[in-house]
Write an enzyme that holds these catalytic residues in place. Structure first.
Site, mmCIF file in Angstrom:
data_model
loop_
_atom_site.group_PDB
_atom_site.id
_atom_site.type_symbol
_atom_site.label_atom_id
_atom_site.label_comp_id
_atom_site.label_asym_id
_atom_site.label_seq_id
_atom_site.Cartn_x
_atom_site.Cartn_y
_atom_site.Cartn_z
ATOM 1 N N HIS A 1 0.816 -1.221 0.000
ATOM 2 C CA HIS A 1 0.000 0.000 0.000
ATOM 3 C C HIS A 1 0.844 1.263 0.000
ATOM 4 O O HIS A 1 0.474 2.258 -0.595
ATOM 5 C CB HIS A 1 -1.066 -0.036 1.120
ATOM 6 C CG HIS A 1 -0.682 0.716 2.338
ATOM 7 N ND1 HIS A 1 -0.228 0.119 3.459
ATOM 8 C CD2 HIS A 1 -0.665 2.039 2.573
ATOM 9 C CE1 HIS A 1 0.059 1.034 4.351
ATOM 10 N NE2 HIS A 1 -0.202 2.218 3.854
ATOM 11 N N GLU B 1 -9.116 -11.978 -9.255
ATOM 12 C CA GLU B 1 -7.792 -11.864 -8.648
ATOM 13 C C GLU B 1 -7.449 -13.067 -7.781
ATOM 14 O O GLU B 1 -6.456 -13.061 -7.071
ATOM 15 C CB GLU B 1 -7.658 -10.562 -7.859
ATOM 16 C CG GLU B 1 -8.745 -10.308 -6.832
ATOM 17 C CD GLU B 1 -8.590 -8.952 -6.122
ATOM 18 O OE1 GLU B 1 -7.547 -8.313 -6.247
ATOM 19 O OE2 GLU B 1 -9.545 -8.564 -5.425
ATOM 20 N N ASP C 1 -2.881 -9.341 -6.969
ATOM 21 C CA ASP C 1 -3.302 -10.471 -6.142
ATOM 22 C C ASP C 1 -3.299 -11.782 -6.919
ATOM 23 O O ASP C 1 -2.972 -12.832 -6.367
ATOM 24 C CB ASP C 1 -4.692 -10.202 -5.555
ATOM 25 C CG ASP C 1 -4.610 -9.334 -4.315
ATOM 26 O OD1 ASP C 1 -3.721 -9.596 -3.487
ATOM 27 O OD2 ASP C 1 -5.404 -8.397 -4.189
ATOM 28 N N CYS D 1 -6.371 -4.139 -14.107
ATOM 29 C CA CYS D 1 -6.119 -2.929 -13.306
ATOM 30 C C CYS D 1 -4.972 -3.128 -12.326
ATOM 31 O O CYS D 1 -4.703 -2.266 -11.501
ATOM 32 C CB CYS D 1 -7.388 -2.502 -12.573
ATOM 33 S SG CYS D 1 -8.011 -3.762 -11.444
HETATM 34 C C1 PEP Z 1 -4.802 -6.202 -7.737
HETATM 35 O O1 PEP Z 1 -4.876 -7.047 -6.847
HETATM 36 O O2 PEP Z 1 -4.176 -6.346 -8.793
HETATM 37 C C2 PEP Z 1 -5.471 -4.899 -7.589
HETATM 38 C C3 PEP Z 1 -5.558 -4.071 -8.595
HETATM 39 O O3 PEP Z 1 -5.963 -4.567 -6.372
HETATM 40 P P1 PEP Z 1 -5.069 -4.167 -5.091
HETATM 41 O O4 PEP Z 1 -3.683 -3.862 -5.588
HETATM 42 O O5 PEP Z 1 -5.738 -2.992 -4.499
HETATM 43 O O6 PEP Z 1 -5.161 -5.390 -4.255
HETATM 44 MG MG MG Z 2 -6.270 -6.927 -5.239
#
Ligand code: PEP
Ligand code: MG
Length: 603
Positions: A195, A436, A460, A507
């Site tokens: 994060h 994911e 993920d 994404c």
């Molecule tokens: C992912 O898991 O690729 C995603 C876009 O979500 P996050 O990075 O917020 O887990």
């Molecule tokens: Mg994710």
């Protein structure tokens, strides 16, 4: 660390900063145990009270600054911390231990350890999350009692151009950051998808994560060069090195100006395949910037950042305002808003996981379905915000269609609640899912009929497919998105999407890496969503490649046995078709240095 003293980590957010280190050590200190004589007890109690009074004073200052830099809700976590220090029971217990001839720091430490354990086991999630506040308070008071230096990040003088070096940046520390004083971030822990890295990119702060031991190698005040693109810190640079990096920073800035020319250009490949390019938005304040980046809407809004670092959940109206802000910035372009993905490394307040396996734990859709009121509050806010544009709801971490159906029932309940209140909202919001987990990818056909779209979360998906913790710096070289298993899953999701007429986007971070974006286009992905700052860069990649060549390259990559072979197959085709165009190497500094594309450019 290599020969000339440079420290190499993972590039998390690009940019070059030359400035002094600001070392932030925010860890519970070692506490020496002492027995105090009866005659010293009163003095110890006095010392305790003085430290607590000073800590409260500091917290009040920190609160004021956080309110200014982050907002009143974010500042509220410091009210919680002040109230912990005003708790009569806490003080009584510490004093009673001191009266049993314990020194003040040991007594305070023991009571805080006990409270943390107690809070961590509590059935209420918001109480469990107070553990982070307890830890912050524990560090602050113990540091004062032990006479350790005050390490608040807010102490950095304005305009210092300082590079914040710390072990890990927790949400409660993040909200205290004075963005006018901190020019870059460097952490021992974390990876490109943790994060802190996501947030640094959102804020446009150059950042390096996964440096492992930067906090022990660097000292406050020491001059360094931080290069966020290559993930390198160079301590005590020579005048020649400073000149070279200053030149490069000027070139990078010029390149960014060049990229701005692409804002209005169409993301079309050389052979005419149109790619939809959207932005990932992590904070509502970023929406305006994202809207001017050339993105055709938002492919992922991470709503948990509305909660991270706060003492309480935002209510329906506050969420409505936040979502409306994003939707309004995008003039009827689709805005895909993901419901809370809390848990994993994105916990409200403190970020201290209280589960043995947080990534396999009670997170994302699981938490939302179990906390129906919390979830419906968000859904009502989304239904209302949709009055202002094209809102689409996305559910994270789906593994079974039951979760989608249950979420849909709660969405209907949320709508009825708005009906009962006579509040205006839109009825027909598309409900899509993040793909994911390997379960969702392999069995995508079991989900397709119940959802409006798929968005592949490669961060993920890679983590769960390869069983590699995405936040563990020691595993960074094993986090290989080009592993054949991952490529096959992406191909499978695209095929199921095509079969059912569903849009499939990506994404995750893969979408913003040139070689990987090339691979995704080759695998048939036609929608990409990337950090707003990467939109022009990815547009340049799209416009510089041909979908036909990408398809051949992806077929070749799918036929390999390892991520390294897949990477070589993709790279050779990319280079032979398009030459060694420098932009194809953007964000891939390891390659520039003659290494490989593997992973995310880890050391
Ligand atoms: C992912 O898991 O690729 C995603 C876009 O979500 P996050 O990075 O917020 O887990
Ligand atoms: Mg994710």
């Amino acid at each position: 660390m290599v020969a000339d003293g440079r420290i190499v980590g993972m590039p998390a957010s690009p940019g070059i900063v030359i400035g002094p280190v600001h070392l932030l050590l925010w860890e519970v200190p070692e506490v020496p145990h002492r027995i105090v004589g009866d005659d010293a007890v009163a003095g110890e109690i006095e010392r305790l009270h003085a430290a607590i009074a000073r800590a409260k004073e500091r917290l009040a200052q920190v609160r004021l600054r956080a309110e200014k830099h982050a907002g009143p809700e974010e500042a509220a976590i410091f009210d919680v911390q002040i109230s912990i220090l005003s708790d009569g029971e806490l003080l009584e217990r510490v004093e009673s231990l001191i009266r049993q001839n314990m020194n003040a720091e040991t007594a305070f430490d023991l009571v805080m350890i006990d409270w943390r354990q107690h809070f961590a086991k509590h059935s209420q999630p918001m109480i469990r999350e107070r553990v982070g506040d307890l830890t912050d308070v524990q560090i602050r008071v113990l540091s004062l009692l032990l006479g350790l230096p005050d390490h608040d990040p807010v102490d950095v003088p304005k305009g210092a151009n300082a590079i914040l070096v710390t072990h890990d940046l927790t949400p409660s520390l993040t909200v205290q950051l004075d963005r006018e004083a901190i020019a870059a971030i460097a952490t021992d822990a974390g990876t490109r998808t943790s994060h802190v890295a996501i947030l640094a990119r959102s804020l446009g702060l150059p950042a390096i994560v996964g440096l492992r031991d930067a906090t022990t190698r660097l000292h406050s005040g020491e001059q360094v060069i931080l290069d966020g693109s290559s993930g390198m810190i160079l301590p005590n640079p020579t005048p020649a090195q400073i000149e070279a990096y200053t030149d490069r920073a000027i070139r990078e800035a010029a390149d960014e100006v060049g990229l701005r020319d692409l804002v209005n250009a169409e993301p079309v490949t050389l052979d005419g395949v149109r790619i939809v390019l959207r932005a990932n938005v992590d904070l509502p304040e970023d929406a305006e910037y994202a809207a001017h980046s050339g993105a055709e809407g938002v492919g992922l809004m991470r709503t948990e950042f509305l909660v991270v670092g706060r003492a309480s959940m935002p209510d329906e109206d506050e969420q409505y305002r936040a979502y409306t802000k994003v939707v309004s910035a995008f003039d009827n372009h689709p805005v895909v808003i993901r419901t809370f993905d809390m848990g994993g490394d994105k916990l409200p307040v403190g970020g201290y996981p209280t589960e043995a396996n947080p990534f396999l734990g009670w997170r994302a859709i699981r938490m939302c379905l179990d906390e129906a009121e919390l979830f419906k509050t968000q859904l009502r806010a989304l239904l209302r915000a949709a009055m202002h544009g094209d809102v689409r709801i996305m559910l994270p971490l789906i593994v079974t269609v039951d979760e989608v159906r249950q979420a849909r029932r709660l969405l209907e309940e949320a709508a009825s609640e708005l009906d009962a209140r006579g509040v205006e909202y839109r009825h027909d919001l598309p409900l899509g899912i993040m793909v994911e987990t390997p379960a969702a990818a392999v069995a995508a056909d079991t989900l397709a009929r119940d959802v409006a779209f798929f968005s592949i979360g490669t961060n993920d998906l890679v983590q769960y497919t390869l069983a590699v913790d995405r936040g563990n710096a020691n595993l960074a070289s094993r986090f290989t998105p080009l592993h054949p298993a991952v490529l096959r899953l992406i191909r499978r999701i695209v095929e199921v999407g095509e079969h059912h007429g569903l849009e499939v986007s990506v994404c995750g971070e893969m979408a913003s890496q040139p070689l990987m974006a090339f691979a995704l286009i080759g695998l048939g992905v036609r929608q990409l969503s990337v950090a707003a700052r990467s939109v022009p860069l990815v547009k340049r990649i799209v416009r510089g490649v041909s979908a036909r060549v990408a398809t051949d390259a992806a077929d070749a990559a799918l036929a390999t046995q390892t991520a390294r072979e897949a990477e070589a197959a993709l790279r050779s085709r990319l280079l032979s078709a398009f030459g060694d165009a420098p932009f194809l190497r953007d964000g891939l500094p390891d390659y520039v240095d003659g290494n490989t594309f593997e992973g995310y450019g880890g050391p």
